[in-house]
Enzyme design. Structure first.
Site, mmCIF file in Angstrom:
data_model
loop_
_atom_site.group_PDB
_atom_site.id
_atom_site.type_symbol
_atom_site.label_atom_id
_atom_site.label_comp_id
_atom_site.label_asym_id
_atom_site.label_seq_id
_atom_site.Cartn_x
_atom_site.Cartn_y
_atom_site.Cartn_z
ATOM 1 N N LYS A 247 32.419 1.821 21.584
ATOM 2 C CA LYS A 247 32.540 1.539 20.152
ATOM 3 C C LYS A 247 34.008 1.643 19.760
ATOM 4 C CE LYS A 247 31.203 3.344 15.600
ATOM 5 N NZ LYS A 247 30.451 4.374 14.867
ATOM 6 N N ASP A 252 36.485 3.863 9.799
ATOM 7 C CA ASP A 252 35.181 3.582 9.203
ATOM 8 C C ASP A 252 35.093 4.232 7.830
ATOM 9 O OD1 ASP A 252 32.536 3.114 8.579
ATOM 10 O OD2 ASP A 252 31.776 4.722 9.866
ATOM 11 N N LYS A 259 31.462 6.574 2.510
ATOM 12 C CA LYS A 259 31.244 7.988 2.862
ATOM 13 C C LYS A 259 31.775 8.851 1.710
ATOM 14 C CE LYS A 259 31.856 7.064 7.792
ATOM 15 N NZ LYS A 259 30.576 7.524 8.370
ATOM 16 N N ASP A 272 36.514 7.213 15.140
ATOM 17 C CA ASP A 272 35.311 6.413 15.355
ATOM 18 C C ASP A 272 35.493 5.381 16.471
ATOM 19 O OD1 ASP A 272 32.663 6.278 14.674
ATOM 20 O OD2 ASP A 272 32.914 4.778 13.100
ATOM 21 N N ASP A 332 27.114 1.620 6.405
ATOM 22 C CA ASP A 332 27.726 2.727 7.168
ATOM 23 C C ASP A 332 27.057 2.909 8.530
ATOM 24 O OD1 ASP A 332 29.510 4.774 7.665
ATOM 25 O OD2 ASP A 332 28.269 6.308 6.715
ATOM 26 N N GLU A 334 27.427 0.819 10.941
ATOM 27 C CA GLU A 334 28.153 -0.377 11.386
ATOM 28 C C GLU A 334 28.442 -0.400 12.875
ATOM 29 O OE1 GLU A 334 30.972 2.382 12.195
ATOM 30 O OE2 GLU A 334 29.663 2.364 10.449
ATOM 31 N N ARG A 336 26.627 0.246 15.456
ATOM 32 C CA ARG A 336 25.569 -0.416 16.234
ATOM 33 C C ARG A 336 25.620 -1.936 16.059
ATOM 34 N NH1 ARG A 336 21.073 2.963 13.119
ATOM 35 N NH2 ARG A 336 22.846 4.393 13.230
#
Length: 479
Positions: A247, A252, A259, A272, A332, A334, A336
């Site tokens: 990833k 993010d 968030k 992230d 959020d 995202e 995946r």
């Protein structure tokens, strides 16, 4: 640490050392209640005796794992930094005589722990002290080509871990998707005899119909970069083809599901891309080790998840490159979405096994805490391979269930699936989502490393996953 009736050590190494020091060690260990428990340490200054200090470091009753000796190396590094020591010698005061293989692994673990324990990422500090340690002598474990080979391997992997840590520690205003792609390309250039790089532009990704990945990237002013490195051995046939998928969210924000509130951890979202750091750290190490018989694809769909008028909205439907449609009920979730297209791409490379790594869910941290990664796979043999690799690396993993009945919560009324289910079993739901984008013929494993990507106490990256990935690839090679 056992002593006789005269309060003298029974261990021959400690007895001899204590004799040279006039009983100082036995006395100090009694006064400071040093019993040799794991994590205990005792360091004394010795004026006029050649060595400036002598230290005892506890390993517990039966230290035999790489993790224990890695911890010893870290403790030695900490003591060396405090003392500003330029040279350190380590001897194991053990009553057991380790095998030749064990000696090499023990020496390598101590070296790795010391190198990583010494390292501090001071790139963004205006003032910093550099460690003074120049030499580490490990006594009593022998010499020769096998030991040298193990130590060289430990150095290569430790440097790769440091590289991975620096990627994760780099702030999002420095490490953009373009900068991450440039770092990957540098690795390929350094080891061009075995590594090649292919960086796909946004337009090329659109041609490949990566609607899921591009939906996440749409809001950012920094364009996405789809990164593909390929390792091919310098000679001989390829027997196994593997893919490592990471990833690569360089930041993010959560998108429109931004968030917010305590515990949202938006300030750590530069991390992230920890999965991509593990993948590229492994590529760097493997470029130097050059295993035979194995081809490895390192794949990262890198982008930022930001907010703008062009951004993906809750309720939007995106189409992944395998034609499956996804209703985005939470922007959020995202990671995946980016991994979906990366996994389809990996399967199209003709690989037999895929391991993906992602800082994917807070749910996995709730389940396993900050130092254990969760692994999800329908394949028992692949799980066994990973656990064997982790025994050598000392990193911690726990296999989680892929409960198929939970997929019901991921079904959409208007598309093939939603991107999040209910709050319960969140890490499992995420893994089940990823499974939809993997060819059934390919052995696949998902690693959720949201917990161990950062050291909570020191607020820095750990380089988690790199050592295990390298070991796993080597176990699949014919080297």
């Amino acid at each position: 640490m056992t002593k006789d009736e005269n309060s003298k050590f029974q261990n021959p190494i400690l007895k001899k050392l204590d004799g040279l020091l006039g009983g100082l060690l036995a006395e100090a260990s009694f006064e400071e209640d040093f019993t040799g428990k794991a994590g205990q340490s005792l360091v004394h200054r010795l004026p006029g005796l050649g060595s400036k200090r002598v230290g005892l470091f506890g390993l517990g009753q039966s230290a035999s794992s790489p993790a224990a000796f890695h911890g010893l190396g870290e403790a030695v590094a900490a003591a060396a930094k405090t003392a500003q020591a330029s040279g350190v010698a380590v001897i194991l005061a053990s009553s057991e005589c380790p095998s030749a293989m064990s000696k090499g692994n023990t020496a390598a673990a101590i070296v790795s722990g010391t190198v990583l324990g010494l390292y501090e990422d001071n790139r963004y500090k205006s003032e910093s002290k550099k460690p003074q340690l120049k030499s580490l002598d490990i006594l009593g474990l022998g010499t020769g080509p096998e030991i040298e080979k193990k130590i060289k391997y430990a150095e290569v992997v430790s440097c790769a871990i440091i590289f991975g840590r620096e990627l994760v520690n780099s702030p999002a205003n420095v490490l953009t998707p373009a900068a991450l792609a440039a770092e990957a390309s540098k690795i390929a250039s350094l080891y061009s005899d075995v590594l090649s790089a292919n960086i796909l532009t946004e337009e090329q990704c659109r041609e490949l119909k990566m609607g899921s990945y591009l939906g996440v990237a749409a809001a950012s002013a920094n364009p996405p970069h789809f990164i593909h490195l390929c390792y091919k051995p310098p000679s001989g046939p390829v027997k196994t083809k593997l893919a490592l998928v990471g990833k690569g969210l360089t930041f993010d924000s959560g998108g429109y599901n931004i968030k917010t509130g305590p515990g949202c951890s938006i300030e750590t979202m530069k991390a992230d891309m920890g999965g991509s750091a593990a993948v590229f750290g492994a590529a760097k190490a493997l470029g130097q080790i050059k295993p035979s018989g194995v081809e490895v694809h390192f794949i990262v769909a890198s982008c930022e998840n930001m907010i703008s008028g062009k951004g993906m909205r809750p309720g939007d439907i995106v189409t992944a490159s395998n034609g499956k449609t996804i209703e985005v009920n939470n922007t959020d979730a995202e990671g995946r979405l980016t991994l979906a297209d990366a996994l389809v791409y990996a399967c199209n490379q003709g690989v037999e096994k895929i391991v993906d790594l992602a800082t994917l869910t807070g749910a996995c941290v709730v389940a396993l805490g900050p130092s254990i990664a969760g692994i999800f796979t329908p394949n028992d043999d692949l799980a066994k391979e990973l656990f064997q690799a982790s025994e050598a690396s000392g990193e911690k993993f726990w296999r989680m269930p892929l409960e198929e009945s939970y997929w019901e919560s991921m079904k959409s009324g208007v598309a093939d699936m939603v991107n999040t289910g209910g709050r319960q079993g969140g890490a499992i739901n995420a893994a089940l989502f990823l499974k939809q984008f993997v060819d059934e013929k390919v052995k696949w494993m998902h690693i959720d490393m949201a917990g161990p990507v950062l050291n909570d106490k020191k607020h820095v990256a750990t380089g988690f996953g790199i050592s295990t990935l390298v070991e796993w690839v080597l176990k699949n090679s014919s080297s």
